[in-house]
Design a protein around this motif. Structure first.
Motif, mmCIF file in Angstrom:
data_model
loop_
_atom_site.group_PDB
_atom_site.id
_atom_site.type_symbol
_atom_site.label_atom_id
_atom_site.label_comp_id
_atom_site.label_asym_id
_atom_site.label_seq_id
_atom_site.Cartn_x
_atom_site.Cartn_y
_atom_site.Cartn_z
ATOM 1 N N ARG A 52 -56.978 18.174 27.881
ATOM 2 C CA ARG A 52 -57.404 17.721 26.548
ATOM 3 C C ARG A 52 -58.223 18.791 25.839
ATOM 4 N NH1 ARG A 52 -56.544 13.262 24.059
ATOM 5 N NH2 ARG A 52 -55.699 11.516 25.227
ATOM 6 N N ALA A 56 -57.045 20.564 22.495
ATOM 7 C CA ALA A 56 -57.882 20.509 21.289
ATOM 8 C C ALA A 56 -58.030 21.898 20.681
ATOM 9 C CB ALA A 56 -59.261 19.925 21.625
ATOM 10 N N VAL A 57 -58.228 22.891 21.540
ATOM 11 C CA VAL A 57 -58.354 24.265 21.030
ATOM 12 C C VAL A 57 -57.047 24.699 20.364
ATOM 13 C CG1 VAL A 57 -58.734 26.676 21.666
ATOM 14 C CG2 VAL A 57 -60.141 24.876 22.702
ATOM 15 N N GLN A 59 -54.787 22.797 19.011
ATOM 16 C CA GLN A 59 -54.635 22.037 17.763
ATOM 17 C C GLN A 59 -55.522 22.630 16.671
ATOM 18 O OE1 GLN A 59 -55.444 18.118 19.338
ATOM 19 N NE2 GLN A 59 -53.305 17.742 19.852
ATOM 20 N N GLY A 60 -56.747 22.979 17.045
ATOM 21 C CA GLY A 60 -57.651 23.579 16.062
ATOM 22 C C GLY A 60 -57.170 24.953 15.625
ATOM 23 N N MET A 61 -56.647 25.750 16.580
ATOM 24 C CA MET A 61 -56.121 27.069 16.221
ATOM 25 C C MET A 61 -54.950 26.929 15.257
ATOM 26 S SD MET A 61 -56.266 29.001 19.947
ATOM 27 C CE MET A 61 -55.422 30.491 19.417
ATOM 28 N N GLN A 63 -54.457 24.489 13.144
ATOM 29 C CA GLN A 63 -55.021 24.127 11.835
ATOM 30 C C GLN A 63 -55.577 25.359 11.134
ATOM 31 O OE1 GLN A 63 -55.758 20.606 10.293
ATOM 32 N NE2 GLN A 63 -55.479 22.256 8.828
ATOM 33 N N GLN A 64 -56.338 26.166 11.884
ATOM 34 C CA GLN A 64 -56.964 27.342 11.271
ATOM 35 C C GLN A 64 -55.913 28.371 10.852
ATOM 36 O OE1 GLN A 64 -60.431 28.859 13.325
ATOM 37 N NE2 GLN A 64 -61.188 26.789 13.772
ATOM 38 N N THR B 3 -60.144 17.509 8.951
ATOM 39 C CA THR B 3 -59.250 18.405 9.677
ATOM 40 C C THR B 3 -57.837 18.376 9.135
ATOM 41 O OG1 THR B 3 -58.816 16.738 11.307
ATOM 42 C CG2 THR B 3 -60.599 18.271 11.771
ATOM 43 N N GLY B 55 -65.370 25.084 15.619
ATOM 44 C CA GLY B 55 -64.610 24.365 14.602
ATOM 45 C C GLY B 55 -63.224 23.984 15.105
ATOM 46 N N ALA B 56 -62.596 24.870 15.878
ATOM 47 C CA ALA B 56 -61.276 24.555 16.433
ATOM 48 C C ALA B 56 -61.373 23.346 17.364
ATOM 49 C CB ALA B 56 -60.714 25.768 17.181
ATOM 50 N N VAL B 57 -62.425 23.323 18.177
ATOM 51 C CA VAL B 57 -62.596 22.181 19.088
ATOM 52 C C VAL B 57 -62.804 20.899 18.280
ATOM 53 C CG1 VAL B 57 -64.038 21.182 20.899
ATOM 54 C CG2 VAL B 57 -63.453 23.623 20.970
ATOM 55 N N GLN B 59 -61.801 20.265 15.255
ATOM 56 C CA GLN B 59 -60.538 19.916 14.593
ATOM 57 C C GLN B 59 -59.580 19.276 15.590
ATOM 58 O OE1 GLN B 59 -59.651 23.779 12.916
ATOM 59 N NE2 GLN B 59 -60.786 23.351 11.032
ATOM 60 N N GLY B 60 -59.525 19.828 16.795
ATOM 61 C CA GLY B 60 -58.655 19.251 17.814
ATOM 62 C C GLY B 60 -59.142 17.879 18.262
ATOM 63 N N MET B 61 -60.464 17.721 18.388
ATOM 64 C CA MET B 61 -61.006 16.408 18.761
ATOM 65 C C MET B 61 -60.666 15.366 17.697
ATOM 66 S SD MET B 61 -64.753 17.529 20.281
ATOM 67 C CE MET B 61 -65.366 15.854 20.525
ATOM 68 N N GLN B 63 -58.097 15.437 15.682
ATOM 69 C CA GLN B 63 -56.667 15.121 15.823
ATOM 70 C C GLN B 63 -56.440 14.156 16.983
ATOM 71 O OE1 GLN B 63 -53.566 16.767 14.118
ATOM 72 N NE2 GLN B 63 -53.238 14.697 14.846
ATOM 73 N N GLN B 64 -57.077 14.428 18.101
ATOM 74 C CA GLN B 64 -56.882 13.582 19.286
ATOM 75 C C GLN B 64 -57.451 12.184 19.070
ATOM 76 O OE1 GLN B 64 -57.755 15.435 23.078
ATOM 77 N NE2 GLN B 64 -56.849 17.385 22.445
#
Lengths: 93, 93
Positions: A52, A56-57, A59-61, A63-64, B3, B55-57, B59-61, B63-64
């Motif tokens: 997870r 999450a990383v 998913q955030g990457m 997005q960025q 996000t 921020g990536a974490v 954003q991923g959190m 999303q999850q």
């Protein structure tokens, strides 16, 4: 890895993308026991939580990247994420 | 922290949300020099990269969470992210 829908006009698309994202997390989780067996991660490593976190990383990457981050910036994000893996690997277990 | 757009029907909304997300990253980055000054992070800490990672974490959190993750699962993600911060804090600088 799919993270956010580029089209979100129908519940069907939303649902399909959600299922795909959760399948991605499960796929990462499924790879981790091999690292535990190989001694690269301790027996106490929490495969689900690590999956997870990594998801999450990613998913955030993603997005960025859509928001204009450079490759170098995204590689630095990945580098920080690997510090967390190293910390888990260094844990007694 | 915003996000992914829940409505993505117009370029204006997309652009406004992108600007907000990038402003969030800048806001995180702006807080880090105080931690360096306080000695909680080394002088060599890369504020921009740490902000992007965090921020990536987030954003991923986010999303999850939308995809059904539990509070406990999301807290475990945050716990792993904090290992990366601890690794930076433990760096000589």
């Amino acid at each position: 890895m799919l993270t956010a829908p580029s089209l979100c006009t129908t519940p069907e698309v939303e649902s399909a993308l959600r299922d795909q994202r959760n399948a991605n997390l499960a796929a990462i989780e499924a790879l981790i026991p091999a690292d535990i067996d190989a001694g690269e991660l301790p027996r106490t490593a929490d495969a689900r939580a690590l999956a997870r976190f990594s998801g999450a990383v990613f998913q955030g990457m993603s997005q960025q990247a859509r928001d204009g981050a450079t490759r170098q910036e995204l590689e630095a994000v990945a580098g920080h994420a690997m510090r967390a893996w190293s910390a888990v690997a260094a844990t007694e277990g």
